[in-house]
Design an enzyme around this catalytic site. Sequence first.
Site, short mmCIF file in Angstrom:
data_model
loop_
_atom_site.label_atom_id
_atom_site.label_comp_id
_atom_site.label_asym_id
_atom_site.label_seq_id
_atom_site.Cartn_x
_atom_site.Cartn_y
_atom_site.Cartn_z
N HIS A 74 0.83 -1.21 -0.02
CA HIS A 74 -0.04 0.08 -0.24
C HIS A 74 1.02 1.31 0.13
O HIS A 74 2.16 1.25 0.32
CB HIS A 74 -0.80 0.03 1.16
CG HIS A 74 -1.85 -0.95 1.38
ND1 HIS A 74 -3.20 -0.81 0.08
CD2 HIS A 74 -2.39 -1.82 1.89
CE1 HIS A 74 -3.89 -1.78 0.47
NE2 HIS A 74 -3.60 -2.56 1.77
N CYS A 86 -0.06 2.58 -4.45
CA CYS A 86 -0.78 3.96 -4.91
C CYS A 86 0.28 5.04 -4.33
O CYS A 86 1.01 4.90 -3.52
CB CYS A 86 -2.08 4.24 -4.11
SG CYS A 86 -3.42 3.10 -4.64
#
Length: 312
Positions: free
Chosen positions: A146, A188
Amino acid sequence: MSMSDVVDVRNELNNEHALHECDNNDQHLAHDVNDALGTRKGQELFDPRIKARMPVERYASDYNMNHKRRGLALIFNHENFDVPQLKARAGTNVDCENLTSTLKGLDFEVHVYKDLKLRDLQKEVERVSQMDHSDADCILVTILSHGELGYLYAKDCQYKLDVVWSYFTANHCPSLAGKPKLFFIQACQGDQLDGGVLLASKDRTETDSSSSMTFKIPTHADFLIAYSTIPGFYSWRNTQKGSWFMQSLCHELAQHGRKYDLLTLLTFVTQRVAYDFESNTPDIPMMHQQKQIPCTTTMLTRLLRFGEKKAF
């Protein structure tokens, strides 16, 4: 590529929105993004005691990829997290397996690390940076996790990418000085979405210096950092087939890894992600038919080609 090809790829990705997730979380944190790369204090200072042997002639067009070993490839694969807001990253093991196979096919010695806490991740990176890489062509590091703008996540907390790459600058790892240091980041970099723009097609017919000379190089030379998406935006991952970026990277490396130089390969990776993938989440209109574009930061000073390794 025809429109039908693109549609086939898109429809093959998912038939329901549950198969799509973003490498992102709902936290809104204050970030210091004044330095896109980040720095470790004092690492820019020149230390005359540190000397390294240049592995190729000063103005050679290509990196020397004829050492005994291709080099290490470290894959930090993060699926589960201690941070409550972070969901498990279904599909990341597919990325990890595909990338492991692909890199072994290009003669890398691959080491996979699963769900490391930041302290353990740093310890492993530091250990590798202190090894002797004199007989290696390069080093490659991949992080599957992430992320947010300027930050990645280990199992237990967030960190800036310089926590990893700064150990391999020429002054900290002299045996990799003048050699490629490659970083691939699947995460991301924000929560913005890219809806894309429709393009209408139009039919048309198209009928010299001594190699022994001593010289300095910047400590940050010869790095390449390829991100799955541009700053501020989501990075898409299919829970069955893996992330768009890793699917494309593995395909290009496997099919053309010995044919083209790395920047050319990454151009085709960008093309593949940009043209062949589109989110299919009709039950969530805001997330439906979204696009993605990778982003590469390069400080490479020569062309990099993964040629066949010679037997020693």
